[in-house]
Design an enzyme around this catalytic site. Structure first.
Site, PDB file in Angstrom:
ATOM      1  N   HIS A   1       0.814  -1.215   0.000  1.00 31.05           N
ATOM      2  CA  HIS A   1       0.000   0.000   0.000  1.00 31.05           C
ATOM      3  C   HIS A   1       0.850   1.268   0.000  1.00 31.05           C
ATOM      4  O   HIS A   1       0.376   2.344   0.350  1.00 31.05           O
ATOM      5  CB  HIS A   1      -0.959  -0.001   1.196  1.00 31.05           C
ATOM      6  CG  HIS A   1      -1.947  -1.127   1.165  1.00 31.05           C
ATOM      7  ND1 HIS A   1      -2.687  -1.516   2.257  1.00 31.05           N
ATOM      8  CD2 HIS A   1      -2.323  -1.951   0.164  1.00 31.05           C
ATOM      9  CE1 HIS A   1      -3.455  -2.550   1.919  1.00 31.05           C
ATOM     10  NE2 HIS A   1      -3.251  -2.830   0.658  1.00 31.05           N
TER      11      HIS A   1
ATOM     12  N   CYS B   1       5.961  12.428  -7.533  1.00 31.31           N
ATOM     13  CA  CYS B   1       5.219  13.036  -8.638  1.00 31.31           C
ATOM     14  C   CYS B   1       4.496  11.907  -9.373  1.00 31.31           C
ATOM     15  O   CYS B   1       5.109  10.892  -9.714  1.00 31.31           O
ATOM     16  CB  CYS B   1       6.165  13.773  -9.578  1.00 31.31           C
ATOM     17  SG  CYS B   1       5.342  14.273 -11.121  1.00 31.31           S
TER      18      CYS B   1
ATOM     19  N   ILE C   1       0.225  -8.659  19.984  1.00 31.60           N
ATOM     20  CA  ILE C   1       1.252  -8.996  18.992  1.00 31.60           C
ATOM     21  C   ILE C   1       2.659  -8.806  19.552  1.00 31.60           C
ATOM     22  O   ILE C   1       3.533  -9.658  19.394  1.00 31.60           O
ATOM     23  CB  ILE C   1       1.037  -8.157  17.719  1.00 31.60           C
ATOM     24  CG1 ILE C   1      -0.217  -8.664  17.007  1.00 31.60           C
ATOM     25  CG2 ILE C   1       2.246  -8.215  16.804  1.00 31.60           C
ATOM     26  CD1 ILE C   1      -0.770  -7.714  15.981  1.00 31.60           C
TER      27      ILE C   1
HETATM   28 ZN   LIG Z   1       7.163  15.320 -12.198  1.00 30.71          ZN
END
Ligand SMILES: [Zn+2]
Length: 254
Positions: free
Chosen positions: A126, A134, A244
């Site tokens: 993810h 960009c 956990i």
């Molecule tokens: Zn760019």
């Protein structure tokens, strides 16, 4: 089997890890909650209060892009202050010992890298929220620069200085394509392991949730460590419904 208590769980887990040649950890939000990173999808989590911005809306609207950055900067303290937890340290120990070649994660918090696992061996399904890219030319931007531009313009999302493209945090949004290379590597790693260790994931988000099933069909052992039950508990060799950090801490090697 579902471990009846934490002592049995830890002993069984250690035996399975010892018997395995290649362990593949697969992690979700639950491993990072003790580090102060909220589980976005959980009841009361951010996404139940703030509807996530889908990718097409981010692309279509300058206001949505500004809103996405406003939300990201509102979370900055949590992400910047977070340190790897016991679960991260345990998995980093398996990595250093040569037992785990990589970690596959649904998390975007960069904590596996912070725990000492080389970035090339952290497979992020993810993406990663600790930097930006960009969308057109893939130039990388660091968040302090984005924040500076955002603030200087009174809250507008900056565009790429090279190509004018849209700059977005390096996460995978709803409606955005899954990263192909990461998906392919996750599949290869799944098929190469003989112990698949699912940690802190509810295993409901597809296609990521297909990996434990793939491992099991490929004759790997399957361990699930998660606070809540998952739909794969029935086919797992060991299920630990416990904290956990507590379950994994005995695997930390200094
Ligand atoms: Zn760019």
């Amino acid at each position: 089997m579902i471990a009846p208590d934490i002592e049995t769980a830890v002993a069984e887990l250690q035996a399975l890890v010892q018997a395995a040649a290649v362990v593949l950890p697969f992690t979700g939000a639950g491993i990072s909650t003790e580090c102060g990173i909220p589980d976005f999808r959980s009841p009361g989590g951010l996404w139940t209060r703030n509807r996530p911005i889908p990718f097409d809306e981010f692309l279509a609207s300058k206001a949505m892009r500004a809103e996405a950055w406003r939300r990201r900067f509102a979370m900055e303290q949590e992400f910047a202050a977070a340190k790897p937890g016991r679960g991260h340290l345990a998995l980093a120990s398996l990595y250093r010992a040569g037992k785990a070649p990589a970690v596959v994660t649904q998390n975007i918090d960069n904590l596996h890298q912070s725990s000492g696992i080389s970035a090339e061996h952290v497979i992020e399904l993810h993406g990663n929220t600790t930097y930006a890219l960009c969308l057109s030319c893939a130039k990388r931007y660091e968040l302090p620069w984005v924040k500076q531009q955002f603030t200087a313009t009174g809250g507008a999302a900056p565009d790429c200085t090279d190509c004018g493209g849209l700059i977005k945090s390096a996460t995978v949004s709803f409606g955005q394509a899954m990263p192909e290379a990461a998906m392919r590597r996750a599949e290869e790693l799944t098929l190469a392991c003989d112990l698949f260790l699912a940690v802190g994931s509810s295993l409901v988000v597809w296609p990521a949730a297909g990996f434990p099933l793939l491992a099991k069909r490929n004759s790997a052992r399957l361990v699930i460590i998660n606070r809540e039950a998952t739909e794969f508990d029935d086919i797992a060799d060991l299920v630990i419904h416990d904290d956990i950090g507590t379950a994994l801490a005995p695997l930390i090697m200094h």
